[in-house]
Design an enzyme around this catalytic site. Structure first.
Site, PDB file in Angstrom:
ATOM      1  N   GLY A 210      -7.329   8.226   3.049  1.00 19.40           N
ATOM      2  CA  GLY A 210      -7.827   8.322   1.593  1.00 19.40           C
ATOM      3  C   GLY A 210      -6.863   8.030   0.603  1.00 19.40           C
ATOM      4  O   GLY A 210      -5.548   8.465   0.634  1.00 19.40           O
TER       5      GLY A 210
ATOM      6  N   TYR B 271     -18.248   5.794   7.196  1.00 22.46           N
ATOM      7  CA  TYR B 271     -19.497   6.529   7.360  1.00 22.46           C
ATOM      8  C   TYR B 271     -19.151   7.787   6.450  1.00 22.46           C
ATOM      9  O   TYR B 271     -18.747   8.775   6.922  1.00 22.46           O
ATOM     10  CB  TYR B 271     -19.325   6.862   8.997  1.00 22.46           C
ATOM     11  CG  TYR B 271     -19.545   5.790   9.867  1.00 22.46           C
ATOM     12  CD1 TYR B 271     -20.844   5.529  10.141  1.00 22.46           C
ATOM     13  CD2 TYR B 271     -18.564   4.969  10.249  1.00 22.46           C
ATOM     14  CE1 TYR B 271     -21.180   4.260  11.021  1.00 22.46           C
ATOM     15  CE2 TYR B 271     -18.747   3.871  10.914  1.00 22.46           C
ATOM     16  CZ  TYR B 271     -20.120   3.435  11.417  1.00 22.46           C
ATOM     17  OH  TYR B 271     -20.317   2.417  12.228  1.00 22.46           O
TER      18      TYR B 271
ATOM     19  N   GLY C  84       1.971  -8.723  -3.543  1.00 21.85           N
ATOM     20  CA  GLY C  84       2.276  -8.718  -2.189  1.00 21.85           C
ATOM     21  C   GLY C  84       3.699  -8.602  -2.085  1.00 21.85           C
ATOM     22  O   GLY C  84       4.541  -8.026  -2.628  1.00 21.85           O
TER      23      GLY C  84
ATOM     24  N   GLY D 240      -2.705   1.194   2.783  1.00 18.10           N
ATOM     25  CA  GLY D 240      -1.704   2.267   2.543  1.00 18.10           C
ATOM     26  C   GLY D 240      -0.591   1.787   1.597  1.00 18.10           C
ATOM     27  O   GLY D 240       0.067   2.732   1.131  1.00 18.10           O
TER      28      GLY D 240
ATOM     29  N   ASP E 288      -1.090   2.108  -2.067  1.00 17.58           N
ATOM     30  CA  ASP E 288      -0.739   3.671  -2.362  1.00 17.58           C
ATOM     31  C   ASP E 288       0.622   4.160  -2.374  1.00 17.58           C
ATOM     32  O   ASP E 288       0.918   4.750  -3.143  1.00 17.58           O
ATOM     33  CB  ASP E 288      -1.793   4.509  -1.379  1.00 17.58           C
ATOM     34  CG  ASP E 288      -2.940   4.182  -1.504  1.00 17.58           C
ATOM     35  OD1 ASP E 288      -3.726   3.587  -2.167  1.00 17.58           O
ATOM     36  OD2 ASP E 288      -3.488   4.268  -0.196  1.00 17.58           O
TER      37      ASP E 288
END
Length: 316
Positions: free
Chosen positions: A34, A105, A227, A255, A258
């Site tokens: 997340g 999902y 990048g 990730g 983040d």
């Protein structure tokens, strides 16, 4: 109160153990993923207090997520358990070159039911930074309203707002993403887009023009992730390109952005210049790509120093 507060959905990640299309994969490892909790764990590992606001299902996956994130030193006191909706799940498909695809999902998940009433005004007011992403408003209208309320609360108390656009076109159209996220850019103090995200949001190609347009919209600091080449930093009075730290082999890129955000906010919390904060962000983002999983590669400050050759690792 935590120095940094963030809010958004965390799901259980089922990460393929072998590469190739998911229809041929038979074994997975269970992890979490997340953007906001990745960020929160990154900030915590770099030595700062951070709180994460969310909802999870009142189920075993929800318990696992809370336990894991709390175990990383993140305050989870503002996370609510929802008896009427499940914890979201997603699968990661990996390729040999380090590329990956994700399959969500998450429709109707507990986190998609977040509402403004879930926010504690004093909790946000006590922070130095509120970090948000463009993922949360894409989950539902009530999540969008929750983000707007979090921004309102932060602004009313002088809390600095950072935004990582984190565009997810599997959740909404490019047109809607641009409309909503540019609205958030106009209210944020710090904006941390990837280069391709910047191109989509403002319609310009080069980092210099992307940053200029975002600054004109209202942001005070824009850092464009480019990048392994590094990042372009711009404020109203200053701009420079800060070189990155290429790695020999990218194992898992998800990730890294983040981690970049966590490194940048950590640098500011340490009182460093914005340039030094970007250098830390580049190092954290690079280090994060060397381990499979969204959070497993996020480094501590000691690990950053070893990565940069500033500290010698004692192996035995």
């Amino acid at each position: 109160m935590p120095e940094v507060v963030t809010l958004g959905e965390t799901m259980v990640l089922l990460n393929a153990l072998n590469t190739g299309p998911l229809k041929y994969v038979t074994h997975f490892v269970r992890q979490i993923g997340g953007a906001e909790s990745n960020f929160a764990i990154g900030v915590s590992r770099l030595g700062h207090s951070v709180g994460w606001i969310s909802r999870v299902g009142k189920d075993e996956f929800g318990k696992y997520i809370i336990s894991f994130i709390r175990g990383e030193g993140v305050d989870t006191s503002q996370v609510k358990e929802d008896s009427d909706a499940p914890t979201g799940v997603f699968f990661k498909e990996r390729q040999e070159g380090g590329e990956s695809k994700v399959y969500y999902y998450r429709k109707g998940s507990a986190a998609s039911r977040m509402v403004p009433a879930d926010l504690n005004p004093d909790y946000i007011a006590g922070a130095k930074f509120l970090h948000i992403t463009g993922i949360t408003p894409a989950l539902s209208e009530s999540c969008y309203e929750t983000i707007l309320e979090a921004i309102r609360l932060a602004k009313s108390r002088g809390v600095t707002i950072s935004l990582d656009p984190n565009i997810r076109l599997k959740l909404w159209s490019a047109e809607r993403a641009k409309e909503v996220i540019m609205g958030l850019v106009s209210q944020a103090d710090i904006v941390l887009p990837g280069l391709e995200e910047g191109r989509l949001l403002v319609g310009a190609e080069e980092p210099e023009e992307i940053a200029a347009r975002m600054l004109k919209t209202g942001a005070k600091i824009v850092v464009i992730k480019c990048g392994d080449k590094g990042a372009y930093l711009a404020t109203e009075t200053y701009a420079e390109f800060v070189p990155g730290y290429p790695v020999a082999r990218v194992v898992d890129p998800i990730g890294a952005g983040d981690g970049f955000a966590a490194g940048f906010i950590s640098g500011l919390l340490k009182g460093w210049s914005v340039t030094e904060a970007v250098k830390l962000a580049n190092a954290v983002g690079a280090r994060a790509t060397q381990v499979i999983g969204d959070v497993e590669g996020l480094p501590t400050m000691e690990e950053v120093e070893i990565f940069l050759g500033q500290r010698r690792e004692i192996e035995r």
